[in-house]
Scaffold this motif. Structure first.
Motif, PDB file in Angstrom:
ATOM      1  N   THR A 179       0.565  -1.061   0.100  1.00  0.00           N
ATOM      2  CA  THR A 179       0.127  -0.211  -0.195  1.00  0.00           C
ATOM      3  C   THR A 179       0.844   1.029  -0.322  1.00  0.00           C
ATOM      4  O   THR A 179       0.681   2.654  -0.536  1.00  0.00           O
ATOM      5  CB  THR A 179      -0.654   0.069   0.871  1.00  0.00           C
ATOM      6  N   LEU A 180       1.987   1.358   0.843  1.00  0.00           N
ATOM      7  CA  LEU A 180       2.327   2.790   0.842  1.00  0.00           C
ATOM      8  C   LEU A 180       4.029   2.160  -0.119  1.00  0.00           C
ATOM      9  O   LEU A 180       4.458   3.165  -0.123  1.00  0.00           O
ATOM     10  CB  LEU A 180       3.231   2.595   2.168  1.00  0.00           C
ATOM     11  N   LYS A 181       3.854   1.341  -0.784  1.00  0.00           N
ATOM     12  CA  LYS A 181       4.555   1.231  -2.148  1.00  0.00           C
ATOM     13  C   LYS A 181       6.230   1.493  -1.777  1.00  0.00           C
ATOM     14  O   LYS A 181       6.551   2.113  -2.966  1.00  0.00           O
ATOM     15  CB  LYS A 181       4.164   2.450  -3.782  1.00  0.00           C
ATOM     16  N   VAL A 182       6.666   0.806  -0.997  1.00  0.00           N
ATOM     17  CA  VAL A 182       8.274   0.839  -0.945  1.00  0.00           C
ATOM     18  C   VAL A 182       8.754  -0.126  -1.783  1.00  0.00           C
ATOM     19  O   VAL A 182       8.177  -0.990  -2.976  1.00  0.00           O
ATOM     20  CB  VAL A 182       8.368  -0.075   0.157  1.00  0.00           C
ATOM     21  N   ASP A 183      10.514   0.318  -2.175  1.00  0.00           N
ATOM     22  CA  ASP A 183      10.420  -0.855  -3.678  1.00  0.00           C
ATOM     23  C   ASP A 183      11.427  -1.885  -3.492  1.00  0.00           C
ATOM     24  O   ASP A 183      11.158  -2.528  -3.861  1.00  0.00           O
ATOM     25  CB  ASP A 183      12.057   0.912  -3.432  1.00  0.00           C
ATOM     26  N   VAL A 184      11.981  -1.778  -1.886  1.00  0.00           N
ATOM     27  CA  VAL A 184      12.898  -3.358  -1.430  1.00  0.00           C
ATOM     28  C   VAL A 184      11.852  -3.252  -0.352  1.00  0.00           C
ATOM     29  O   VAL A 184      11.893  -2.516   0.597  1.00  0.00           O
ATOM     30  CB  VAL A 184      13.567  -3.505  -1.689  1.00  0.00           C
ATOM     31  N   ILE A 185      11.666  -4.942   0.048  1.00  0.00           N
ATOM     32  CA  ILE A 185      11.334  -5.262   1.449  1.00  0.00           C
ATOM     33  C   ILE A 185      12.988  -5.496   2.243  1.00  0.00           C
ATOM     34  O   ILE A 185      13.586  -6.976   1.597  1.00  0.00           O
ATOM     35  CB  ILE A 185      10.090  -6.496   1.072  1.00  0.00           C
ATOM     36  N   ILE A 186      13.085  -5.820   3.626  1.00  0.00           N
ATOM     37  CA  ILE A 186      13.386  -7.018   4.674  1.00  0.00           C
ATOM     38  C   ILE A 186      12.695  -7.412   5.639  1.00  0.00           C
ATOM     39  O   ILE A 186      12.454  -6.900   6.322  1.00  0.00           O
ATOM     40  CB  ILE A 186      14.784  -5.468   5.189  1.00  0.00           C
ATOM     41  N   LEU A 187      12.672  -8.927   5.554  1.00  0.00           N
ATOM     42  CA  LEU A 187      12.107  -9.381   6.441  1.00  0.00           C
ATOM     43  C   LEU A 187      12.965 -10.010   7.566  1.00  0.00           C
ATOM     44  O   LEU A 187      13.846 -11.180   6.923  1.00  0.00           O
ATOM     45  CB  LEU A 187      10.791 -10.257   5.708  1.00  0.00           C
ATOM     46  N   GLU A 188      12.187  -9.741   8.726  1.00  0.00           N
ATOM     47  CA  GLU A 188      13.494 -10.963   9.353  1.00  0.00           C
ATOM     48  C   GLU A 188      12.601 -11.990   9.910  1.00  0.00           C
ATOM     49  O   GLU A 188      11.475 -11.488  10.196  1.00  0.00           O
ATOM     50  CB  GLU A 188      13.646  -9.924  10.159  1.00  0.00           C
ATOM     51  N   VAL A 189      13.052 -13.414  10.160  1.00  0.00           N
ATOM     52  CA  VAL A 189      12.431 -14.535  10.390  1.00  0.00           C
ATOM     53  C   VAL A 189      12.019 -14.713  11.729  1.00  0.00           C
ATOM     54  O   VAL A 189      12.952 -14.094  12.935  1.00  0.00           O
ATOM     55  CB  VAL A 189      13.285 -15.898  10.119  1.00  0.00           C
ATOM     56  N   GLY A 190      11.219 -15.146  12.153  1.00  0.00           N
ATOM     57  CA  GLY A 190      10.539 -14.719  13.761  1.00  0.00           C
ATOM     58  C   GLY A 190      10.961 -16.522  14.473  1.00  0.00           C
ATOM     59  O   GLY A 190      12.031 -16.006  15.091  1.00  0.00           O
ATOM     60  N   ILE A 191      11.162 -17.326  14.090  1.00  0.00           N
ATOM     61  CA  ILE A 191      11.116 -18.755  14.395  1.00  0.00           C
ATOM     62  C   ILE A 191      11.635 -19.823  13.510  1.00  0.00           C
ATOM     63  O   ILE A 191      10.793 -19.635  12.422  1.00  0.00           O
ATOM     64  CB  ILE A 191      10.378 -19.005  15.965  1.00  0.00           C
ATOM     65  N   GLY A 192      12.980 -19.884  13.204  1.00  0.00           N
ATOM     66  CA  GLY A 192      12.988 -20.482  12.372  1.00  0.00           C
ATOM     67  C   GLY A 192      13.130 -20.026  11.078  1.00  0.00           C
ATOM     68  O   GLY A 192      14.302 -19.420  11.126  1.00  0.00           O
ATOM     69  N   GLY A 193      12.617 -20.790  10.035  1.00  0.00           N
ATOM     70  CA  GLY A 193      12.511 -20.545   8.840  1.00  0.00           C
ATOM     71  C   GLY A 193      11.495 -21.219   7.610  1.00  0.00           C
ATOM     72  O   GLY A 193      10.898 -20.925   7.289  1.00  0.00           O
ATOM     73  N   THR A 194      11.661 -22.627   7.886  1.00  0.00           N
ATOM     74  CA  THR A 194      11.005 -23.893   7.113  1.00  0.00           C
ATOM     75  C   THR A 194       9.517 -23.194   6.574  1.00  0.00           C
ATOM     76  O   THR A 194       8.265 -22.992   5.591  1.00  0.00           O
ATOM     77  CB  THR A 194      11.000 -24.697   7.055  1.00  0.00           C
ATOM     78  N   PHE A 195       9.527 -22.498   8.419  1.00  0.00           N
ATOM     79  CA  PHE A 195       7.374 -22.912   8.876  1.00  0.00           C
ATOM     80  C   PHE A 195       6.966 -21.189   8.745  1.00  0.00           C
ATOM     81  O   PHE A 195       6.581 -21.027   9.448  1.00  0.00           O
ATOM     82  CB  PHE A 195       6.981 -23.642   9.535  1.00  0.00           C
ATOM     83  N   CYS A 196       8.635 -20.866   9.107  1.00  0.00           N
ATOM     84  CA  CYS A 196       7.953 -19.446   9.701  1.00  0.00           C
ATOM     85  C   CYS A 196       6.934 -18.355   8.616  1.00  0.00           C
ATOM     86  O   CYS A 196       7.460 -18.174   6.948  1.00  0.00           O
ATOM     87  CB  CYS A 196       9.569 -18.416   9.979  1.00  0.00           C
ATOM     88  N   THR A 197       6.167 -17.933   8.648  1.00  0.00           N
ATOM     89  CA  THR A 197       4.904 -16.977   7.789  1.00  0.00           C
ATOM     90  C   THR A 197       5.599 -16.023   7.266  1.00  0.00           C
ATOM     91  O   THR A 197       5.073 -15.607   5.851  1.00  0.00           O
ATOM     92  CB  THR A 197       4.115 -16.170   8.880  1.00  0.00           C
ATOM     93  N   THR A 198       7.181 -15.414   7.230  1.00  0.00           N
ATOM     94  CA  THR A 198       8.079 -15.060   6.483  1.00  0.00           C
ATOM     95  C   THR A 198       8.654 -15.905   5.341  1.00  0.00           C
ATOM     96  O   THR A 198       8.580 -14.688   4.527  1.00  0.00           O
ATOM     97  CB  THR A 198       8.776 -14.326   6.582  1.00  0.00           C
ATOM     98  N   SER A 199       8.335 -16.852   5.791  1.00  0.00           N
ATOM     99  CA  SER A 199       8.218 -17.594   4.018  1.00  0.00           C
ATOM    100  C   SER A 199       7.707 -17.695   3.085  1.00  0.00           C
ATOM    101  O   SER A 199       7.571 -18.432   1.955  1.00  0.00           O
ATOM    102  CB  SER A 199       9.346 -19.339   4.556  1.00  0.00           C
TER     103      SER A 199
END
Length: 478
Positions: A179-199
């Motif tokens: 919505t705010l039209k960013v050019d690039v996104i950086i996501l820090e994983v919560g726990i783990g990686g495989t089943f983190c919602t950021t994945s």
């Protein structure tokens, strides 16, 4: 009485009634929750109750994979698939790891902002306010924009399909960034990686850079009890065709596992180069490793030489990057006393060792360590590490800023009674180790009742405890 006087009296009475009607309406309006307040209330209700969480762990409950698949269906359905389509066009930096992933994410974000990109950064946890988790160009998202994205997602889902706290916030961040039209996104994983919602971030036409910082033992009840299992979970963020990066791992088994997982994706794994790492000056230990991963990630994104020594511009960027509560020094007044406060939310064995090494160099005079340990982490090994500092006192407090807030703790995941139980355990172990131990009901009470000889206080063991200190100091930037 003349007609004109009657008319004047009528006007006055009408105006008087209208004025008081307006006052009542305004008073009612003031009592109504704002869109932001309503969002926070709804969000807090998405926290998993401690007893329910423990029951799910014991019974198995929904598996991580099942929850992940549910969230995936939810994301694909949002805005009739348009949210996914928008995300596929935005480049992603995805950062996992046991320690340093938040700092590394912050460094990457700053470098990209310096290159002229409008950035969206998602991290966890927050110290004082949930807005800190979603940042636009380095600044926490505004209350208005947070509420807009929150309610936009919330209203599309019925109660059965709303994911829990962290997962829901991830979806809110996705919407806010588009919505705010960013050019690039950086996501820090919560726990783990495989089943983190950021994945769930969809693969698309845009570039994707996946980074793994230093790995160690944490969240073992979820990720596994061997370093190979933990490493495999962290490498779950790797995607075929993406740029895959890792720091040089302390455990050879972790490094080997990351290479194996990269091979499964038929993609090469880049290890942050030793030349680069050793050329970074003014940083030590883990901070050098974090910086080398961040620089390597950004260089890969722009197609630059990943082996070259750090540049002047990159070094300036590292020095300007600010990530609160991680190896941070502030001064704090309590009455006529001025205390040197060392802040580091280290909560794993590896990160606490690094914290202790840093604190040993930064302390002045007599040191007290104010700490807490959360959730299922084992206490004795952490206390053993802290004892290397030979603190004059070990101070114990729940993750509460002021004692008056004891009955207003919103954390359902680790409620106050469980925090007190953990403090009882820490106190018992500390006394058995002949550490002078004091306990208080809040951070404020702890700092205001320190023995006179204390001049430096290290606050560590929990980012939530560090966050409680920040609540006492609204003047400090977040």
């Amino acid at each position: 009485m003349a007609a004109s006087n009657w008319n004047l009296l009528y006007v006055h009475r009408y105006a008087f009634r209208r004025f008081h009607s307006f006052k009542r309406s305004f008073a009612t309006f003031q009592k109504m929750p704002s869109a932001y307040q309503e969002a926070i209330k709804r969000l807090d209700n998405l926290q998993t109750n401690y007893q329910v969480l423990q029951s799910q762990i014991r019974s198995g409950g929904l598996t991580q994979q099942a929850k992940y698949e549910q969230s995936k269906k939810t994301l694909n359905a949002l805005d009739r698939g348009q949210l996914v389509e928008k995300l596929q066009k935005i480049p992603l930096f995805h950062v996992a790891g046991t320690k340093g992933k938040g700092t590394t994410s912050a460094m990457i974000e700053f470098f990209l902002r310096e290159e002229g990109f409008k950035t969206g950064l998602f991290t966890s946890p927050h110290l004082c306010k949930v807005n800190e988790r979603i940042r636009i160009n380095g600044e926490p998202i505004s209350d208005e924009d947070f509420a807009l994205s929150f309610h936009h997602i919330y209203e599309q889902l019925d109660a059965l399909h709303r994911p829990a706290y962290f997962s829901f916030l991830t979806l809110v961040a996705f919407h806010a960034f588009t919505t705010l039209k960013v050019d690039v996104i950086i996501l820090e994983v919560g726990i783990g990686g495989t089943f983190c919602t950021t994945s769930l971030y969809p693969v698309g036409s845009a570039k994707r850079v996946c980074c793994v910082t230093a790995l160690g033992y944490d969240h073992m009840s979820i990720l596994g009890h061997t370093i190979e299992e933990i490493s495999r979970a962290k490498a779950g963020i790797y995607r075929k065709g993406a740029t895959l990066i890792s720091t040089k791992q302390q455990y050879p088994e972790a490094q080997r596992t990351l290479f194996e997982e990269a091979e499964k994706k038929k993609t090469s794994l880049i290890i942050a180069h030793e030349n680069l790492r050793e050329s970074i000056f003014g940083k030590e230990g883990s901070m050098k490793c974090n910086a080398s991963v961040a620089i390597t990630a950004v260089r890969c994104f722009f197609g630059r030489d990943v082996e070259a020594n750090v540049t002047k511009k990159e070094m300036e960027g590292l020095n300007k990057t600010f990530w609160p509560g991680r190896q941070q020094i502030v001064w704090h007044n309590t009455g006529e006393r001025k205390l040197k406060i060392l802040l580091d939310g280290a909560h794993t064995l590896e990160s606490l060792r690094l914290c202790v090494n840093w604190a040993a160099k930064m302390k002045e005079g007599n040191l007290a360590v104010l700490m807490n340990v959360t959730k299922d982490r084992k206490v004795k090994p952490l206390i053993d590490i802290v004892s290397d500092l030979e603190p004059a006192y070990l101070i114990l407090s729940p993750n509460i800023a002021k004692t008056t807030e004891l009955s207003q703790i919103p954390d359902k995941n680790f409620p106050i009674e469980k925090q007190i139980e953990k403090i009882d355990e820490i106190e018992s172990i500390s006394i058995s180790m002949s550490l002078r131990t004091l306990r208080f009901q809040s951070v404020d009470e702890s700092l205001n009742n320190l023995p006179e000889e204390i001049t430096t206080v290290l606050i560590t063991g929990s980012l939530y405890l560090v966050g409680a200190f920040f609540q006492l100091r609204p003047d400090l930037p977040l």
